[in-house]
Design a protein around this motif. Structure first.
Motif: not given
Length: 128
Positions: A11-14, A88-91
């Motif tokens: 997700x962080x790479x996205x 999540x915040x990332x999502x």
């Protein structure tokens, strides 16, 4: 046992691919005319979103979350609905910056264009 860091790292790479411009918490505070502590409080209260990405271990705020030095209208309601859907915040950040053919466009762009009702309707449907 599954590696719980794999989905987060994906997700962080996205996020690095989806978000073109980031603000540090210091920069966000300066833009809002407040302190970093207040920015962190706004993040906790879902008035803003700050996430880490693969390129930065420090939380950053996507620059498009601001219009005229303020958080974009409808952002808080959208973040609350996404939280209710257990994002999540990332999502939530990935969702905001990923194109949705039914809008059309990205939810963040629709919010910036004043189409918050459409965005929140889609976010609300995620809870079912």
């Amino acid at each position: 046992m599954a590696d719980d860091t794999a989905p987060a790292s994906t997700t962080r790479a996205q996020l690095d691919e989806l978000v073109e411009e980031w603000l540090s918490l210091d920069e966000a505070a300066e833009l809002l005319g407040t302190t970093v502590s207040r920015v962190r409080q706004k993040v906790r209260e879902r008035d803003l979103l700050a996430v880490k990405s693969a390129a930065s271990s420090q939380p950053r705020v996507p620059a498009l979350l601001f219009v005229d030095g303020l958080p974009v209208d409808g952002l808080r309601g959208t973040l609350v609905l996404l939280g209710d859907a257990r994002y999540t915040d990332d999502e939530a950040a990935v969702w905001l910056f990923t194109a949705d053919d039914t809008l059309p466009g990205r939810p963040i762009d629709a919010l910036r264009e004043g189409r918050g009702r459409e965005v929140r309707r889609r976010a609300q449907s995620l809870t079912f």
